[in-house]
Design a protein around this motif. Structure first.
Motif, PDB file in Angstrom:
ATOM      1  N   ILE A  60      -2.903 -19.322   8.786  1.00 12.63           N
ATOM      2  CA  ILE A  60      -2.392 -18.196   8.001  1.00 12.63           C
ATOM      3  C   ILE A  60      -2.235 -16.973   8.898  1.00 12.63           C
ATOM      4  CG2 ILE A  60      -4.648 -17.334   7.216  1.00 12.63           C
ATOM      5  CD1 ILE A  60      -3.236 -16.977   4.431  1.00 12.63           C
ATOM      6  N   LYS A  61      -1.200 -16.210   8.623  1.00 16.95           N
ATOM      7  CA  LYS A  61      -0.928 -15.014   9.424  1.00 16.95           C
ATOM      8  C   LYS A  61      -0.609 -13.868   8.455  1.00 16.95           C
ATOM      9  CE  LYS A  61       1.749 -15.999  12.810  1.00 16.95           C
ATOM     10  NZ  LYS A  61       3.002 -16.345  13.524  1.00 16.95           N
ATOM     11  N   THR A  62      -1.190 -12.709   8.684  1.00 14.41           N
ATOM     12  CA  THR A  62      -0.874 -11.558   7.842  1.00 14.41           C
ATOM     13  C   THR A  62       0.100 -10.653   8.598  1.00 14.41           C
ATOM     14  OG1 THR A  62      -3.058 -11.653   6.827  1.00 14.41           O
ATOM     15  CG2 THR A  62      -1.880  -9.562   6.630  1.00 14.41           C
ATOM     16  N   ILE A  63       1.191 -10.301   7.954  1.00 12.91           N
ATOM     17  CA  ILE A  63       2.215  -9.472   8.598  1.00 12.91           C
ATOM     18  C   ILE A  63       2.315  -8.154   7.825  1.00 12.91           C
ATOM     19  CG2 ILE A  63       4.689  -9.329   9.172  1.00 12.91           C
ATOM     20  CD1 ILE A  63       4.642 -12.436   9.368  1.00 12.91           C
ATOM     21  N   THR A  64       2.300  -7.063   8.557  1.00  9.77           N
ATOM     22  CA  THR A  64       2.391  -5.749   7.917  1.00  9.77           C
ATOM     23  C   THR A  64       3.694  -5.078   8.341  1.00  9.77           C
ATOM     24  OG1 THR A  64      -0.006  -5.545   7.902  1.00  9.77           O
ATOM     25  CG2 THR A  64       1.243  -3.492   7.728  1.00  9.77           C
ATOM     26  N   VAL A  65       4.464  -4.649   7.344  1.00 15.28           N
ATOM     27  CA  VAL A  65       5.746  -4.000   7.645  1.00 15.28           C
ATOM     28  C   VAL A  65       5.701  -2.565   7.123  1.00 15.28           C
ATOM     29  CG1 VAL A  65       8.256  -4.083   7.279  1.00 15.28           C
ATOM     30  CG2 VAL A  65       6.933  -6.212   7.408  1.00 15.28           C
ATOM     31  N   LYS A  66       5.870  -1.586   8.009  1.00 13.20           N
ATOM     32  CA  LYS A  66       5.865  -0.180   7.572  1.00 13.20           C
ATOM     33  C   LYS A  66       7.309   0.195   7.258  1.00 13.20           C
ATOM     34  CE  LYS A  66       3.550   4.131   8.861  1.00 13.20           C
ATOM     35  NZ  LYS A  66       4.163   4.832   7.794  1.00 13.20           N
ATOM     36  N   HIS A  67       7.518   0.756   6.038  1.00 14.09           N
ATOM     37  CA  HIS A  67       8.917   1.085   5.716  1.00 14.09           C
ATOM     38  C   HIS A  67       9.065   2.559   5.419  1.00 14.09           C
ATOM     39  CE1 HIS A  67       7.512   0.668   1.521  1.00 14.09           C
ATOM     40  NE2 HIS A  67       6.965  -0.461   1.948  1.00 14.09           N
ATOM     41  N   MET A 127       0.896  -1.159   0.000  1.00 14.63           N
ATOM     42  CA  MET A 127       0.000   0.000   0.000  1.00 14.63           C
ATOM     43  C   MET A 127       0.925   1.198   0.000  1.00 14.63           C
ATOM     44  SD  MET A 127      -2.853  -1.129   2.752  1.00 14.63           S
ATOM     45  CE  MET A 127      -3.874   0.340   2.641  1.00 14.63           C
ATOM     46  N   ASP A 128       1.164   1.729  -1.191  1.00 10.92           N
ATOM     47  CA  ASP A 128       2.182   2.774  -1.317  1.00 10.92           C
ATOM     48  C   ASP A 128       1.863   4.000  -0.471  1.00 10.92           C
ATOM     49  OD1 ASP A 128       3.795   1.332  -2.885  1.00 10.92           O
ATOM     50  OD2 ASP A 128       2.960   2.066  -4.776  1.00 10.92           O
ATOM     51  N   HIS A 129       0.553   4.409  -0.451  1.00  7.72           N
ATOM     52  CA  HIS A 129       0.217   5.655   0.230  1.00  7.72           C
ATOM     53  C   HIS A 129       0.461   5.572   1.733  1.00  7.72           C
ATOM     54  CE1 HIS A 129      -3.380   3.232   0.542  1.00  7.72           C
ATOM     55  NE2 HIS A 129      -3.889   4.051   1.444  1.00  7.72           N
ATOM     56  N   LEU A 130       0.447   4.388   2.288  1.00  2.86           N
ATOM     57  CA  LEU A 130       0.701   4.275   3.730  1.00  2.86           C
ATOM     58  C   LEU A 130       2.102   3.733   4.004  1.00  2.86           C
ATOM     59  CD1 LEU A 130      -2.730   2.967   5.012  1.00  2.86           C
ATOM     60  CD2 LEU A 130      -1.775   5.239   5.347  1.00  2.86           C
ATOM     61  N   GLY A 131       2.828   3.477   2.950  1.00  6.50           N
ATOM     62  CA  GLY A 131       4.197   2.990   3.115  1.00  6.50           C
ATOM     63  C   GLY A 131       4.286   1.639   3.791  1.00  6.50           C
ATOM     64  N   CYS A 132       3.376   0.760   3.427  1.00 11.65           N
ATOM     65  CA  CYS A 132       3.368  -0.548   4.083  1.00 11.65           C
ATOM     66  C   CYS A 132       3.471  -1.676   3.062  1.00 11.65           C
ATOM     67  CB  CYS A 132       2.068  -0.760   4.854  1.00 11.65           C
ATOM     68  SG  CYS A 132       1.992   0.204   6.346  1.00 11.65           S
ATOM     69  N   MET A 133       4.118  -2.730   3.466  1.00 12.11           N
ATOM     70  CA  MET A 133       4.077  -3.961   2.690  1.00 12.11           C
ATOM     71  C   MET A 133       3.386  -5.020   3.553  1.00 12.11           C
ATOM     72  SD  MET A 133       7.124  -6.168   1.070  1.00 12.11           S
ATOM     73  CE  MET A 133       7.396  -7.183   2.484  1.00 12.11           C
ATOM     74  N   HIS A 134       2.462  -5.751   2.952  1.00 11.75           N
ATOM     75  CA  HIS A 134       1.740  -6.798   3.682  1.00 11.75           C
ATOM     76  C   HIS A 134       2.068  -8.135   3.053  1.00 11.75           C
ATOM     77  CE1 HIS A 134      -1.065  -3.636   5.159  1.00 11.75           C
ATOM     78  NE2 HIS A 134      -0.878  -3.157   3.945  1.00 11.75           N
ATOM     79  N   TYR A 135       2.295  -9.115   3.858  1.00  6.20           N
ATOM     80  CA  TYR A 135       2.459 -10.457   3.306  1.00  6.20           C
ATOM     81  C   TYR A 135       1.892 -11.485   4.278  1.00  6.20           C
ATOM     82  CZ  TYR A 135       6.612 -10.934   6.323  1.00  6.20           C
ATOM     83  OH  TYR A 135       7.453 -10.978   7.389  1.00  6.20           O
ATOM     84  N   THR A 136       1.679 -12.676   3.737  1.00  3.31           N
ATOM     85  CA  THR A 136       1.140 -13.738   4.589  1.00  3.31           C
ATOM     86  C   THR A 136       2.181 -14.842   4.761  1.00  3.31           C
ATOM     87  OG1 THR A 136       0.192 -14.927   2.714  1.00  3.31           O
ATOM     88  CG2 THR A 136      -1.256 -13.391   3.855  1.00  3.31           C
ATOM     89  N   VAL A 137       2.132 -15.473   5.906  1.00  3.21           N
ATOM     90  CA  VAL A 137       2.912 -16.705   6.105  1.00  3.21           C
ATOM     91  C   VAL A 137       1.955 -17.772   6.604  1.00  3.21           C
ATOM     92  CG1 VAL A 137       5.190 -15.704   6.579  1.00  3.21           C
ATOM     93  CG2 VAL A 137       3.582 -16.020   8.462  1.00  3.21           C
ATOM     94  N   ARG A 138       2.291 -19.002   6.282  1.00  4.27           N
ATOM     95  CA  ARG A 138       1.498 -20.125   6.785  1.00  4.27           C
ATOM     96  C   ARG A 138       2.383 -20.997   7.657  1.00  4.27           C
ATOM     97  NH1 ARG A 138      -3.527 -21.542   5.509  1.00  4.27           N
ATOM     98  NH2 ARG A 138      -4.570 -20.235   3.980  1.00  4.27           N
ATOM     99  N   THR A 139       1.853 -21.388   8.802  1.00  4.56           N
ATOM    100  CA  THR A 139       2.617 -22.240   9.711  1.00  4.56           C
ATOM    101  C   THR A 139       1.768 -23.464  10.057  1.00  4.56           C
ATOM    102  OG1 THR A 139       1.754 -20.889  11.512  1.00  4.56           O
ATOM    103  CG2 THR A 139       3.996 -20.414  10.808  1.00  4.56           C
ATOM    104  N   PRO A 140       2.427 -24.598  10.332  1.00  3.72           N
ATOM    105  CA  PRO A 140       1.641 -25.782  10.713  1.00  3.72           C
ATOM    106  C   PRO A 140       0.836 -25.512  11.976  1.00  3.72           C
ATOM    107  CG  PRO A 140       3.999 -26.176  11.003  1.00  3.72           C
ATOM    108  CD  PRO A 140       3.870 -24.867  10.302  1.00  3.72           C
ATOM    109  N   VAL A 141      -0.282 -26.198  12.120  1.00  2.56           N
ATOM    110  CA  VAL A 141      -1.198 -25.919  13.233  1.00  2.56           C
ATOM    111  C   VAL A 141      -0.672 -26.504  14.547  1.00  2.56           C
ATOM    112  CG1 VAL A 141      -3.584 -26.216  14.046  1.00  2.56           C
ATOM    113  CG2 VAL A 141      -3.135 -25.865  11.636  1.00  2.56           C
ATOM    114  N   GLY A 142      -0.038 -27.691  14.476  1.00  7.14           N
ATOM    115  CA  GLY A 142       0.458 -28.338  15.701  1.00  7.14           C
ATOM    116  C   GLY A 142       0.234 -29.828  15.638  1.00  7.14           C
ATOM    117  N   ILE A 143      -0.472 -30.353  16.631  1.00  2.92           N
ATOM    118  CA  ILE A 143      -0.761 -31.795  16.636  1.00  2.92           C
ATOM    119  C   ILE A 143      -2.118 -32.020  15.972  1.00  2.92           C
ATOM    120  CG2 ILE A 143      -1.091 -33.843  18.067  1.00  2.92           C
ATOM    121  CD1 ILE A 143       0.506 -32.382  20.293  1.00  2.92           C
ATOM    122  N   ALA A 144      -2.106 -32.778  14.894  1.00  2.00           N
ATOM    123  CA  ALA A 144      -3.353 -33.022  14.165  1.00  2.00           C
ATOM    124  C   ALA A 144      -3.965 -34.351  14.601  1.00  2.00           C
ATOM    125  CB  ALA A 144      -3.076 -33.049  12.666  1.00  2.00           C
TER     126      ALA A 144
END
Ligand code: NAD
Length: 487
Positions: free
Chosen positions: A480-487, A131-148
């Motif tokens: 899924i996790k959304t991570i926002t990085v302000k640069h 999002m250029d106007h707010l100077g942020c990059m957003h991305y997602t990561v996926r991690t295993p849930v745990g014990i299935a």
């Protein structure tokens, strides 16, 4: 009953070790009705031990790269493939299905499940936006849930169990699997290959026993955040209740009351053999089997005559007979249940065209107490009958006429289930139109049971919640996790 010494004794597999249990359940050979195997009757204690093992193994396994995990899965697939004949023989004896089906479907598909997820796990990428106007990059990561927690039924024992184990461990989870107490042997045989394939202790734990004891202990355990279940709708209700206080992630793959809709322009030369197979494959004990056949009025008589003729050729025999189309049903109780549906239909005024009570079943002397039944075709039955509404899960199918497209869609949808449907017509426009309107997670047109594992598999309405398949399984077995990085 055979002497205890001759019985096959199974053991739980926890933390990479085979462990005996305090008590055992008898397991029957469906083709003879004799006890031939004893299955651990595990409970909370065994689940607690499996949870500890899975918890210890999780950090190491989940931090391996997908490539490393993929290699292990491929190795496991190779080992399974090398044991194909031995596994097929065991599956056929344990479940009652024909040896041919175990050789050509159950075990090859179990091998494929590991190969497929070994490959598919390598092809996911995360999402990323700016999002250029707010100077942020957003991305997602996926991690295993745990014990299935993985719970599977008896109809396709190793096939359905590996369809869960493979994506769960490919995504980095550790698992506790509970196969059906009626068919535990091939899961136990799988455990013998895990170490050789490089699966570390505690990554795959298999705990045997009944649903109310060990199944509920698994579902209720607070350290198991995810349950993948394939089985019946009443069990799913219980699992949902037990999971609710813990907000567990749930995948439910349940039963069906699957319609086949056959229009007057269908290619009957292809449709009839395919519909016999879709009704009676694996003794009708596949969640995707056809159990309501709607045939357009103008071809009803011709279809019925040819369908009944073809059904009579669907040979019931001992599972090892290479010419058998169908073996034995899973248990005495299930055989009784299926037969009772036919009796009920008769009391309602329906006609039995072939099979149960009409034709004679010939079996060798040693198989007389086996759980065999002829494929049965019912007609003159109302849509309100329990045979047209409830899942029978055996070799019984109902045939009924219809007049037009609108009517048949309404009748096909008029049950609580929504798993699979088949549509037979040469009219491309109609095929698309009808497929879209059917309340069904899967629609096959002019074919049956052709599966593309990349695409979603699962049902709507009382047939389940969630989908399985390449991306769907990966999504389910990860957070899924959304991570926002302000640069
Ligand atoms: P089931 O529900 O009786 O048992 C399934 C599994 O759940 C078994 O391992 C059983 O021990 C366990 N279980 C039973 N009670 C439990 C409880 N209270 N808590 C936890 N676990 C419990 O089903 P089944 O008779 O083994 O299988 C037949 C059913 O499975 C049919 O309804 C069929 O349609 C369905 N099925 C669905 C699919 C699908 O993909 N949608 C595939 C195969 C079978």
């Amino acid at each position: 009953m055979a002497g205890t010494k001759e019985l096959l004794m199974l053991e739980n597999f926890i933390d990479g070790k085979f462990l005996p249990c305090n008590s055992y359940i008898d397991s029957y050979d469906p083709s003879t009705g004799e006890v031939y195997c004893r299955v651990p009757d595990s409970g909370k204690e065994e689940i607690d031990a499996a949870v500890q093992a899975a918890r210890r193994a999780f950090p190491g396994w989940s931090s391996r790269s997908p490539q490393e995990r993929s290699q292990v899965l491929n190795k496991l697939a190779d080992l399974l493939e090398q044991s194909l004949e031995e596994l097929a023989q065991a599956e056929s004896r344990d479940q009652g299905k024909t040896l041919t089906l175990a050789r050509t479907m159950d075990i090859p598909r179990s091998v494929q499940n590991f190969r497929f997820f070994a490959s598919s796990v390598l092809h996911y990428t995360s999402e990323c936006t700016q999002m250029d106007h707010l100077g942020c990059m957003h991305y997602t990561v996926r991690t295993p849930v745990g014990i299935a927690g993985l719970i599977s039924p008896w109809n396709l024992p190793l096939y359905l169990l590996t369809w869960k184990i493979a994506p769960a461990i490919a995504a980095g989870n550790t698992v506790i699997a509970k196969p059906s107490e009626l068919t535990s042997v091939t899961a136990w045989m799988l455990c013998k290959l895990l170490d050789k394939a490089g699966v570390p202790p505690g990554v795959v734990n298999i705990v045997f026993g009944t649903g109310p004891r060990v199944g509920e202990a698994l579902v209720s355990h607070p350290e198991v955040p995810l349950i993948s279940f394939t089985g019946s709708q009443p069990t799913a209700e219980r699992i949902t209740q037990l999971s609710a206080p813990h907000c567990k992630k749930l995948s439910l793959e349940l039963g069906g009351k699957n319609p086949a809709i056959i229009f007057e322009d269908a290619n009957l030369d292809e449709c009839i053999p395919a519909t016999v197979r879709s009704s009676f494959a694996n003794q009708g004990e596949i969640c995707l089997c056809t159990s309501r056949i709607f045939v357009q009025k103008s071809i009803y008589s011709e279809f019925l005559k040819r369908f009944v003729e073809a059904t009579r050729k669907w040979k019931v025999s001992v599972p090892s007979d290479p010419s058998a189309s169908m073996g034995a049903l899973i248990s005495k109780a299930h055989l009784e249940k299926v037969r009772n549906y036919v009796k009920k239909a008769l009391t309602e005024g329906a006609r039995i065209q072939c099979g149960e009570g009409v034709d004679e079943l010939h079996l060798p002397a040693r198989n007389q107490a086996g759980y065999f039944m002829l494929p049965t075709v019912i007609t003159d039955i109302k849509d309100e009958s329990c045979c047209m509404r409830e899942e029978i899960f055996g070799p019984v199918t109902c045939v009924t006429p219809f007049h037009n497209e609108e009517e048949v869609i309404q009748r096909a949808n008029n049950v609580k289930y929504g798993l699979a449907a088949t549509v037979w017509s040469r009219d491309v426009g109609r095929v698309h139109r009808v497929a879209k309107k059917l309340q069904s997670g899967l629609v096959w047109t002019n074919c049956w049971l052709i599966r593309e594992l990349n695409l979603p598999f699962g049902g709507m309405k009382s047939s389940g919640i969630g989908r399985e398949g390449a991306k769907d399984s990966y999504d389910f077995f990860t957070e899924i996790k959304t991570i926002t990085v302000k640069h």
